[in-house]
Design an enzyme around this catalytic site. Sequence first.
Site, short mmCIF file in Angstrom:
data_model
loop_
_atom_site.label_atom_id
_atom_site.label_comp_id
_atom_site.label_asym_id
_atom_site.label_seq_id
_atom_site.Cartn_x
_atom_site.Cartn_y
_atom_site.Cartn_z
N ILE A 16 -8.54 10.47 -3.03
CA ILE A 16 -7.37 11.37 -3.03
C ILE A 16 -6.11 10.69 -3.55
CG2 ILE A 16 -8.09 13.00 -1.25
CD1 ILE A 16 -6.41 11.25 0.72
N GLY A 17 -6.18 9.41 -3.78
CA GLY A 17 -4.99 8.72 -4.29
C GLY A 17 -5.36 7.35 -4.81
N GLY A 19 -3.36 3.56 -6.32
CA GLY A 19 -2.19 2.80 -6.76
C GLY A 19 -2.68 1.61 -7.56
N PHE A 21 -3.01 -1.24 -6.44
CA PHE A 21 -3.63 -2.19 -5.54
C PHE A 21 -4.79 -1.59 -4.74
CE2 PHE A 21 -2.99 -3.20 -0.95
CZ PHE A 21 -3.47 -4.50 -0.94
N GLY A 22 -4.70 -0.33 -4.41
CA GLY A 22 -5.73 0.27 -3.57
C GLY A 22 -6.17 1.65 -4.02
N ILE A 24 -7.38 5.36 -2.28
CA ILE A 24 -7.34 6.07 -1.01
C ILE A 24 -8.44 7.14 -1.01
CG2 ILE A 24 -5.85 7.30 0.64
CD1 ILE A 24 -4.66 4.62 -0.23
N LYS A 39 -7.87 3.33 3.06
CA LYS A 39 -7.27 2.58 1.95
C LYS A 39 -8.12 1.34 1.70
CE LYS A 39 -3.05 0.56 0.09
NZ LYS A 39 -1.59 0.55 0.14
N ASP A 127 9.35 -2.45 -1.35
CA ASP A 127 8.79 -1.77 -2.53
C ASP A 127 9.02 -0.26 -2.43
OD1 ASP A 127 7.55 -1.54 -4.99
OD2 ASP A 127 5.52 -1.46 -4.14
N1 LIG Z 1 -2.69 8.32 4.51
C1 LIG Z 1 -2.69 8.95 3.32
N2 LIG Z 1 -3.04 10.24 3.24
C2 LIG Z 1 -3.05 10.91 2.06
N3 LIG Z 1 -2.73 10.33 0.87
C3 LIG Z 1 -2.37 9.04 0.89
C4 LIG Z 1 -2.34 8.27 2.10
N4 LIG Z 1 -1.95 7.01 1.80
C5 LIG Z 1 -1.76 7.00 0.47
N5 LIG Z 1 -2.01 8.19 -0.09
C6 LIG Z 1 -1.92 8.56 -1.52
O1 LIG Z 1 -2.44 7.51 -2.30
C7 LIG Z 1 -1.43 7.00 -3.20
C8 LIG Z 1 -1.57 5.48 -3.32
O2 LIG Z 1 -1.39 4.89 -2.03
P1 LIG Z 1 -0.63 3.50 -1.85
O3 LIG Z 1 0.76 3.61 -2.35
O4 LIG Z 1 -0.78 3.07 -0.43
O5 LIG Z 1 -1.49 2.59 -2.84
P2 LIG Z 1 -1.10 1.20 -3.52
O6 LIG Z 1 -2.25 0.80 -4.37
O7 LIG Z 1 -0.67 0.22 -2.47
O8 LIG Z 1 0.14 1.63 -4.42
P3 LIG Z 1 1.03 0.67 -5.35
O9 LIG Z 1 0.67 1.02 -6.76
O10 LIG Z 1 2.44 1.08 -5.00
O11 LIG Z 1 0.71 -0.72 -5.00
C9 LIG Z 1 -0.10 7.46 -2.59
O12 LIG Z 1 0.92 7.65 -3.54
C10 LIG Z 1 -0.47 8.76 -1.91
O13 LIG Z 1 -0.39 9.82 -2.84
#
Ligand SMILES: Nc1ncnc2c1ncn2[C@@H]1O[C@H](COP(=O)(O)OP(=O)(O)OP(=O)(O)O)[C@@H](O)[C@H]1O
Length: 364
Positions: A16-17, A19, A21-22, A24, A39, A127
């Site tokens: 569903i998401g 970034g 780094f991770g 979701i 995550k 961040d």
């Molecule tokens: N608990 C959650 N429930 C639903 N969607 C989520 C949740 N956590 C994150 N997301 C979705 O996933 C996307 C990426 O999450 P997150 O920012 O934690 O990843 P990241 O890889 O750490 O990002 P970055 O590129 O900033 O490092 C978020 O923008 C959001 O849309």
Amino acid sequence: MDLSSIPERFSVKKIIGQGNFGVIYKALDTETNENVAIKLIKSRNGIHELQNEVKIISRLQGGDGIPKLIWSSRNSNFYIMELLGCCVNDKFIKQNRVMSSFNFILIAEQLLERLEFIHNRSVIHRDLKPHQLVLGGPKHKTVYLIDYGLSKLFESQNGCHIPYSEGRPFVGTFNYASLNAHLGLQQSRRDDLESYCYILAYFLTGDLPWKINHATQNETAIKKMKLSIKSYEIFGDEVSLGRIFNYVRSLKFDQKPDYRYIQSLLSLYKKKFPNSISQISWKLTRHNSMRKISKKPEKKLKRLKSVNVEKIIDSEDHEMSATKITKEYPEFKTHKITIKKPRITEAPTTDSLKTSRDASCCLF
Ligand SMILES: Nc1ncnc2c1ncn2[C@@H]1O[C@H](COP(=O)(O)OP(=O)(O)OP(=O)(O)O)[C@@H](O)[C@H]1O
């Protein structure tokens, strides 16, 4: 990415998401019959950052707009938290980077509350960006602040502030980072608040003075602009918002920000919009974008009415007419902002749009 170590109790459904780094995933917790979010880090190199994130989120548990931690384990490459709704930035982009003043105010107030809360728990986010704001809670009316991978404790248990230092590697995201972060200064509460101002400016105008998607965007150019930028170049004639920027730029490294003062400036801004709403709604699209306000307000009003009909009628409320909207929300007619836009002249670099992460950053 390895999903095999996820406990059987959780049945993974879909991504569903994502970034840098991770990733979701949405999953079902078969014990509680509730949907959750997992995550998972993309690469093993991120394990240190994930552990930092779990430590920080654990510390922040119980706060409004902080994702509830459901499952985590030492050395694991994932953690599980409550499932949230849509990302505020995704909604914003879907609406052509236009936001109603009501949403703007609600988001600005809630984000300030989140920052005060995490700072009171000795955490700086480091961040902050629009992508980190996700709606959740009952009726999805709460703004959640997510992604604590780069967060850090800025004070010890006895309240001793981390020491000032220079020559630090960059931590954050170029577009929203504070000037001090670009200059390599140790970050503190004031830097989160400067990023807060850039987020507000982005939601208010749909962009930032250094053009967030500009082909020639690079760190040097953005830093150069942040070095000389004035509040009116960011917030136009929104003087109360400009005063927030001037205030956070004046804060000392270890100074506790006066959140009430910032709130009072937001309240001043809010006074322009007497018919405020109590929860975020995407039925209304715009009336305060710096980009779209023409020099002739009467002509603009006509145009806004037609824009309202097209854009406001979304799946949630097909009945709402433009007449009703302008009657109920007279602010559609009144708001006008002018801004002087500085220019970027630097040459492009290949990694200009990337988020920089400091692999070694975490708790001191
Ligand atoms: N608990 C959650 N429930 C639903 N969607 C989520 C949740 N956590 C994150 N997301 C979705 O996933 C996307 C990426 O999450 P997150 O920012 O934690 O990843 P990241 O890889 O750490 O990002 P970055 O590129 O900033 O490092 C978020 O923008 C959001 O849309």
